[in-house]
Design an enzyme around this catalytic site. Structure first.
Site, PDB file in Angstrom:
ATOM      1  CE  LYS A  95      -3.645   0.298   2.546  1.00  0.00           C
ATOM      2  NZ  LYS A  95      -4.366   0.424   3.834  1.00  0.00           N
TER       3      LYS A  95
HETATM    4  C1  E4P Z   1      -7.498   0.867   4.533  1.00  0.00           C
HETATM    5  O1  E4P Z   1      -6.954   0.501   3.528  1.00  0.00           O
HETATM    6  C2  E4P Z   1      -7.433   2.258   5.025  1.00  0.00           C
HETATM    7  O2  E4P Z   1      -6.139   2.538   5.402  1.00  0.00           O
HETATM    8  C3  E4P Z   1      -8.416   2.427   6.153  1.00  0.00           C
HETATM    9  O3  E4P Z   1      -9.673   1.964   5.745  1.00  0.00           O
HETATM   10  C4  E4P Z   1      -8.523   3.861   6.677  1.00  0.00           C
HETATM   11  O4  E4P Z   1      -9.565   3.873   7.611  1.00  0.00           O
HETATM   12  P1  E4P Z   1      -9.844   5.104   8.603  1.00  0.00           P
HETATM   13  O5  E4P Z   1     -10.383   6.230   7.811  1.00  0.00           O
HETATM   14  O6  E4P Z   1     -10.847   4.559   9.573  1.00  0.00           O
HETATM   15  O7  E4P Z   1      -8.538   5.431   9.278  1.00  0.00           O
END
Ligand code: E4P
Length: 222
Positions: free
Chosen positions: A86
């Site tokens: 990622k």
């Molecule tokens: C996943 O890939 C993301 O990093 C995550 O859903 C972010 O979530 P949040 O907005 O609750 O931090």
């Protein structure tokens, strides 16, 4: 449609993976800190829980291009297959996504707040795009912007999949599945809300009660 868990909670992964069809697990640096475990330990535990066919998405922490690439190369080696790196869609991140594509490293472009950012990351060769649905709602119509991204990719004939992230309620998840999204990553607390409905338990209790009254036993066969 791929249903992915957005967590580093190994107990939740174990439990949900047991009775649902889970395509993989996404984490990010904040999610890993919430485990209060050493990052390499928690990732190793998640890898142990997943089958080789399930995908794992692990995010880089460094923010400069060279640092992102150094971590991306290491993350990509954590499993023989279905390992995705990622990378946030900063300028350095977009450049790294291009290089990863050239090196055959699978990527998920993350921290996407607009359809335009997602579209550009797709053009650079990201395998997945993670728009931050709920966080985008703070700036406007988050769900609508993700749907717009889906439409832009479809019209452009892009192969990149959208894995909507950052959900805060079941309605947001339902809306994007209904819109034909390729994947969603959902935190365990929302998955449990999707699974459970108080009326289901009431209905099951009623079936058992009626059966017991009529046949004086709790199983179908004598
Ligand atoms: C996943 O890939 C993301 O990093 C995550 O859903 C972010 O979530 P949040 O907005 O609750 O931090």
């Amino acid at each position: 449609m791929e249903f992915v868990l957005d967590t580093a909670d190994v107990n939740a992964i174990k439990d949900l993976n047991d009775f649902l069809t889970i395509a993989g697990v996404t984490t990010n640096p904040t999610i890993i800190t919430k485990s209060h475990k050493d990052p390499e330990t928690v990732i190793a535990q998640i890898i142990d829980l997943l089958s080789p066919e399930q995908k794992l998405f692990v995010q880089v922490v460094k923010t400069d291009y060279e640092g992102i690439m150094e971590e991306a190369r290491k993350i990509s080696q954590l499993r023989p297959k279905n390992m995705y790196v990622k990378i946030p869609v900063t300028q350095a991140g977009l450049k790294a996504i291009k290089t990863c594509r050239e090196e055959g490293i699978h990527t998920l472009a993350t921290a996407i707040y607009s359809a335009a950012q997602g579209f550009l990351a797709a053009a650079n060769g990201a395998d997945y795009l993670a728009p931050y649905t709920n966080r985008m709602c703070n700036y406007g119509d988050g769900v609508g912007e993700v749907v717009r991204l889906l439409e832009m990719l479809e019209k452009a004939g892009s192969q990149t999949k959208v894995i909507a992230a950052s959900f805060k309620n079941c309605g947001q998840v339902n809306d994007l599945i209904e819109a034909g999204i390729q994947a969603v990553t959902v935190p365990p607390e929302i998955v449990y809300q999707m699974v459970g409905h108080p009326a289901t338990a009431i209905a099951v209790d009623e079936f058992s009660e009626n059966w017991q009254k009529e046949y004086d036993r709790s199983e179908f066969f004598k």
